[in-house]
Design a protein around this motif. Structure first.
Motif: not given
Length: 573
Positions: A353-366, A380-387
């Motif tokens: 909401x304050x514009x200071x942070x970005x969260x992005x879903x990005x492609x990775x193998x699989x 940085x990547x988080x240990x949150x992965x999925x299809x």
């Protein structure tokens, strides 16, 4: 027999009290205890059904009059036979229906002369609960009503429906939606809880909404919203207009509460009253000013408590274009850092909401992975992965949510050094079904999700370090469209995109009572994204570009940005 006699006495007493109700309301705010306003004891004149009304029309008229509570539902009661009129006591709550129809009900044996059985059928809309909140309900309503000809030749109902049933049109005429303001998840700002109150007499509206405020949040939101008003505190005197035009609200003793709590109480009261009165509010406690340095208040005096949950008007928004993030303006330049350079293959993203942070879903193998970090910096990547992951949505500036593979709701928390994912208990929301979109309200008290093509709204409850999605309510569309995306328009309403060519976009009240279609002009299916800019500007994306509308009646206009179709626009939050 004693029960029936008691009912008759109660009805007669209520009718007698209704005649003198107005005389008992003091015109000044003398420090005298008062009773809550009873909407059923108003003195608006009511008339019986027109002479000669046939049985089918009589039952329809009964349903049309049932919403009016004046004089203990006298308008509906006049449709009944005299014995039933004295005995009838509708239960609390109200079933609201639409497309009301009446037909003669077939009977296996002949009926006595002067008796007809009328079949009543309609489409359910929802229920007005005893706490004045609305919950949607779907399905067909059917019942049978016995109608008898009276000695004067008029038809009257001898066996009314077992519950109070009112048509949607009459309900909308009698009742009005009013936002009652409570506190958000961290008790720093105000947030509306939508209720429905009888619109007349207007002079008692302020008192009635204050009664709702001091009674606390509605049943479905009690674990999600808070209040600064201590339990047991109620208006000590009638909420009335003083001689100088100020609206006086005099509460009973609050006890020893700090100044900031008093200001939060003031914000709740003032924002609650703004929809029923334009007068300045003079807030008192036991006859003394609640805030000695601010005797009379308007919403503009308490803006920080509302703006805490508003969009940032100075941030232009962003968009995912060709797997990179660009600024949503006339230049459409990539944002600084790897999210804008193309180093990450960005699928979806969200900005705090304050514009200071970005969260992005990005492609990775699989599959895909969630990244969170500072705007313009390495994410940085988080240990949150999925299809698959839904578009990230923020709760404040230190908590971001996404849905993984349609069923796991994950929230990442800023610990100061890193972002740590935690599971959200969403089993009530999903029920084994698939979530394709999920958006947090700006105040953090509710989520709106797309679950198997329907909008579902649930409360966000913090329980002993866990976060639970509670009391999910499905907002079923009467048009039968499939919802493909949702976003919060304001705290009281949503905007949804569908798979329909004729009704591609809807504005929907947060309780599902109101569905208003936007015009379809200029839009083409499929719509792949919806977002809301400051000022409640709705932006949708289709194959040809980004389209903007400021009102449901507006023709969609092409957003003047050099971004082609297929992009995914979003604004902070």
């Amino acid at each position: 027999m004693r029960v029936r006699f008691a009912r008759r006495v109660a009805v007669l007493v209520a009718l007698l009290l209704s005649v003198s109700a107005c005389a008992s309301i003091p015109e000044s705010s003398d420090p005298k205890a008062v009773k809550a306003v009873d909407e059923s004891n108003a003195t608006t004149p009511v008339t019986p059904p027109p002479s000669g009304t046939d049985p089918l029309a009589l039952v329809r008229s009964f349903v049309d009059s049932a919403a009016a509570p004046e004089s203990n539902h006298e308008a509906a009661r006049l449709h009944l036979t005299l014995p039933e009129r004295l005995d009838w006591g509708p239960p609390p709550g109200l079933l609201i229906v639409d497309n009301v129809d009446t037909i003669p009900a077939p009977q296996p044996v002949p009926l006595p002369e002067g008796v007809q059985i009328v079949g009543l059928q309609a489409d359910k809309v929802g229920r007005l609960l005893p706490d004045s909140s609305f919950v949607p309900e779907v399905g067909e309503y059917q019942t049978q009503v016995r109608v008898e000809r009276q000695a004067d030749g008029q038809w009257r109902i001898a066996t009314p429906p077992p519950e109070l049933v009112a048509s949607k049109g009459s309900f909308s005429t009698v009742y009005r939606p009013v936002p009652i303001y409570f506190l958000d998840h961290d008790s720093t700002g105000v947030v509306p809880d939508l209720r429905y109150v009888v619109s007349q007499p207007a002079s008692t509206l302020p008192r009635r909404v204050i009664d709702l405020l001091t009674s606390g949040p509605s049943e479905g939101l009690r674990s999600s919203m808070h209040t600064a008003i201590p339990g047991g505190v109620h208006p000590k005197t009638n909420t009335t207009e003083a001689r100088d035009g100020a609206l006086e609200v005099n509460l009973t003793s609050l006890g020893n509460v700090p100044r900031e709590t008093r200001r939060l109480i003031a914000a709740q009261v003032v924002f609650t009253l703004q929809s029923v009165s334009s007068a300045r509010v003079r807030l008192k406690e036991e006859g003394a000013p609640l805030l000695p340095d601010a005797q009379d208040l308007r919403p503009t005096d308490l803006v920080p408590y509302e703006s805490d949950n508003l969009a940032r008007p100075d941030l232009p928004g962003l968009a995912v274009v060709d797997e990179r993030l660009v600024v949503l303006d006339r230049n459409a330049q990539p944002i600084p850092g790897p999210a804008g350079s193309g180093e990450y293959d960005v699928v979806r993203a969200g900005q705090s909401p304050d514009g200071s942070q970005i969260a992005a879903v990005t492609r990775r193998p699989g599959g895909v992975v969630l990244r969170v970090g500072r705007y313009g910096a390495h994410l940085p990547e988080l240990p949150t992965v999925g299809a698959y992951m839904s578009k990230p949505t923020w709760r404040g500036k230190s908590e971001v949510w996404t849905v993984v593979d349609g069923h796991d709701v994950v929230r990442a928390l800023d610990t100061g050094n890193s972002w740590v994912p935690r599971q959200v208990d969403a089993h009530e929301l999903t029920g084994g079904r698939s979530i394709t979109d999920l958006r947090l309200s700006r105040d953090g008290t509710r989520v709106a999700a797309v679950v198997d093509g329907q909008i579902v709204v649930a409360g966000v409850s913090d329980q002993d370090g866990r976060v639970v999605l509670t009391r999910p309510i499905a907002l079923a569309s009467t048009q039968g469209v499939r919802i493909t995306g949702v976003e919060w328009l304001e705290n009281e309403s949503l905007v949804a995109i569908t798979d329909s060519n004729t009704t591609p976009v809807f504005e929907v009240s947060v309780d599902g009572f109101r569905w208003v279609p936007y015009t379809a002009a200029n839009l083409g299916q499929p719509l792949n994204a919806v977002t809301v800019a400051s000022g409640a500007r709705v932006i949708v994306a289709d194959r040809s570009g980004l389209w903007e509308s400021r009102d449901t009646d507006d023709v969609w206009s092409l957003l003047q940005v050099p971004i082609r179709g297929g992009s995914i626009p979003f604004f902070p939050g």
